[in-house]
Scaffold this active site. Structure first.
Site, PDB file in Angstrom:
ATOM      1  N   HIS A  57       0.833  -1.221   0.000  1.00 62.35           N
ATOM      2  CA  HIS A  57       0.000   0.000   0.000  1.00 62.35           C
ATOM      3  C   HIS A  57       0.866   1.268   0.000  1.00 62.35           C
ATOM      4  O   HIS A  57       0.430   2.314   0.472  1.00 62.35           O
ATOM      5  CB  HIS A  57      -0.927   0.042   1.217  1.00 62.35           C
ATOM      6  CG  HIS A  57      -1.639  -1.254   1.462  1.00 62.35           C
ATOM      7  ND1 HIS A  57      -2.846  -1.568   0.901  1.00 62.35           N
ATOM      8  CD2 HIS A  57      -1.287  -2.337   2.203  1.00 62.35           C
ATOM      9  CE1 HIS A  57      -3.216  -2.778   1.286  1.00 62.35           C
ATOM     10  NE2 HIS A  57      -2.285  -3.269   2.070  1.00 62.35           N
TER      11      HIS A  57
ATOM     12  N   SER B 221      13.950  20.910 -16.170  1.00 61.47           N
ATOM     13  CA  SER B 221      12.732  21.664 -16.403  1.00 61.47           C
ATOM     14  C   SER B 221      13.121  22.978 -17.065  1.00 61.47           C
ATOM     15  O   SER B 221      14.209  23.506 -16.823  1.00 61.47           O
ATOM     16  CB  SER B 221      12.056  21.912 -15.060  1.00 61.47           C
ATOM     17  OG  SER B 221      11.326  23.116 -15.085  1.00 61.47           O
TER      18      SER B 221
ATOM     19  N   LYS C 222      15.486  20.750 -11.222  1.00 66.45           N
ATOM     20  CA  LYS C 222      14.738  19.520 -11.497  1.00 66.45           C
ATOM     21  C   LYS C 222      15.485  18.521 -12.365  1.00 66.45           C
ATOM     22  O   LYS C 222      16.212  18.858 -13.274  1.00 66.45           O
ATOM     23  CB  LYS C 222      13.409  19.865 -12.209  1.00 66.45           C
ATOM     24  CG  LYS C 222      12.463  20.658 -11.364  1.00 66.45           C
ATOM     25  CD  LYS C 222      11.569  19.818 -10.469  1.00 66.45           C
ATOM     26  CE  LYS C 222      10.649  18.911 -11.213  1.00 66.45           C
ATOM     27  NZ  LYS C 222       9.323  19.466 -11.404  1.00 66.45           N
TER      28      LYS C 222
ATOM     29  N   GLU D   3       8.373   8.063 -17.582  1.00 66.31           N
ATOM     30  CA  GLU D   3       6.980   8.523 -17.717  1.00 66.31           C
ATOM     31  C   GLU D   3       6.434   8.146 -19.093  1.00 66.31           C
ATOM     32  O   GLU D   3       5.266   7.775 -19.236  1.00 66.31           O
ATOM     33  CB  GLU D   3       6.905  10.035 -17.505  1.00 66.31           C
ATOM     34  CG  GLU D   3       7.123  10.420 -16.048  1.00 66.31           C
ATOM     35  CD  GLU D   3       7.390  11.908 -15.824  1.00 66.31           C
ATOM     36  OE1 GLU D   3       7.283  12.344 -14.685  1.00 66.31           O
ATOM     37  OE2 GLU D   3       7.731  12.622 -16.792  1.00 66.31           O
TER      38      GLU D   3
END
Ligand code: ARG
Length: 456
Positions: free
Chosen positions: A151, A272, A278, A285
């Protein structure tokens, strides 16, 4: 209203044509035609000399395409395009005989199967490459310990190598699914003609053998109507992509600055345009996004089939869009993932830090300890729940909770809990059941897999 000039104009012919995507079947189509024409000559359905001439032309065409010397001009589909080329070289009197005792229906079904017969082994090889990189990385960082999750909550400590190599097992089954799919599609539809067979005295065993199929398909209507092999293939791709997507998700979480367990290799993250600090895991992704596309292709393929009557229908032309998309995306994702895993950096310090923050994920060990003293697990579970609440209300870790507190909860606790239950390395070593996370189990597992994957 102004016309949208960015959208390509679709003509009546574009709408019906499959050439833009089935042109990649060119070599399979030529191979299929060579076998067919050789059979026509052998069975004297067309004169032997003419069949030899057509075969020669087809072989030359294949060689030119392979060498990049020839680009087939567009037609309604690849089958008409190749036929047009043969007729241009030999004239219709000879070239026009290519379609004797054959239809595009059995031809296209044969072409796709031939294509997959060479595509599937390549996909399997990409899976093995990724499996190898997973096992190598697991061996290299064999004893790094991390918190394992259920979980997405810290659950129990595990070896990082044990966690990562989970995907080797999933991928092993994916590989087997592709093999099963290949076994089942390894039959030749050629000779089914439009769907009813043919009145010519053809030899389907001969063409099946020449094309490397195990046998001819025994039912002509089935041969042109069925695409369950495509459903199976895309399904094998989709399941593989679901596994890659889960791995991508694990790595995205573990590479976040909150976790920091792993760092992406050079070249597989991007900055970024606005936030200089970043490092975004874009490649991972996109693997996750491509999984969505392949699942979409599986849905499309199943939906395409579900409503069509026997036998061939033009709907089936679009099967290739989904077969090729699933194959290409899966292949590319496997290759990218293999490079990412090979270059992945493991940050042991961050893993230990996460485990030092609190040690409540060792609570199960305390419960198991009490079970060892003869207490039923259910009772042990509630005793340890109280221990955890006590520690948490005092703002201390389980290892910092005084022995008197433990004794208040149960007289069965001995001083050895601090070393037996609350020492992470001892806990890991104690999980020595077959397939468990103890170093000796994981080592055995990894060496076995390494040997198998390196063909030893
Ligand atoms: N391009 C077609 C396909 O991919 C070939 C078969 C066409 N057959 C037909 N009877 N119109 O399915």
């Amino acid at each position: 209203m102004k016309k949208n000039t960015a959208r390509p104009a679709a003509t009546r012919n574009d709408f019906i044509s499959s050439f833009s995507y089935d042109k990649r079947l060119a070599l399979s189509d030529i191979k299929c035609s060579i076998a067919h024409v050789e059979m026509l000559g052998r069975k004297k359905i067309i004169p032997r000399g003419e069949s030899a001439g057509i075969v020669k032309t087809l072989k030359a065409l294949a060689a030119e395409i392979t060498a990049g010397l020839k680009r087939i001009s567009p037609s309604e589909d690849i089958h008409y395009a190749i036929e047009k080329e043969v007729i241009a070289r030999l004239g219709e009197n000879i070239g026009g005989k290519l379609r004797t005792a054959r239809s595009r229906n059995d031809q296209v079904a044969t072409d796709i199967r031939l294509y997959l017969k060479s595509d599937i082994p390549e996909l399997k090889e990409s899976i093995r490459k990724l499996r190898r990189s997973i096992i190598k990385k697991s061996l290299a960082d064999f004893d790094a310990v991390m918190p394992g999750y259920t979980h997405l909550q810290e659950a129990q400590p595990v070896l990082f190598s044990h966690y990562l190599s989970t995907y080797n097992e999933m991928l092993k089954r994916d590989e087997a699914r592709f093999s099963d799919c290949l076994d089942r599609l390894n039959e030749s539809p050629l000779g089914a003609a439009a769907f009813a067979g043919t009145s010519f005295d053809i030899d389907r065993n001969f063409t099946a053998r020449l094309l490397g199929f195990a046998r001819p398909m025994p039912h002509s209507v089935d041969a042109v109507s069925s695409r369950d092999f495509a459903c199976e293939f895309i399904s094998a791709c989709a399941i593989t992509m679901v596994h890659l997507s889960r791995l991508a998700e694990d790595l995205i979480i573990f590479s976040s600055s909150e976790f920091g367990f792993v760092s992406m290799p050079q070249g597989y993250s991007s900055g970024s345009s606005i936030m200089p600090q970043k490092k975004n895991p874009d490649w991972l992704e996109l693997i996750r996004a491509k999984a969505a596309g392949v699942i979409g292709s599986l849905t499309a393929m199943l939906s395409l089939l579900k409503g069509i009557p026997l036998s061939y229908n033009r709907d089936m032309q679009e099967d290739k869009i989904h077969i090729f998309r699933a194959s290409d995306e899966t292949r590319a994702s496997l290759e990218v993932m293999a490079s990412i895993i090979s270059g992945l950096e493991i940050n042991r310090d961050r893993m230990s830090e996460a485990m030092r923050r609190d040690d409540y994920f060792l609570a199960t060990e305390l419960a198991d300890y009490l079970v060892g003293k003869g207490i039923p697990f259910k009772t042990a579970h509630s005793i340890v729940s109280r221990v955890v609440s006590e520690a948490s209300s005092r703002g201390v870790k389980l290892s910092e909770l005084g022995f008197e507190q433990y004794r208040k909860m149960s007289k069965a606790f001995g001083r050895d809990i601090y070393t037996k239950c609350l020492d992470i390395n001892r806990v890991i070593s104690s999980k020595n059941s077959y397939g468990g996370t103890s170093p000796s189990q994981v080592k055995k597992y990894l060496s076995r897999e390494f040997k198998m994957l390196s063909g030893k």
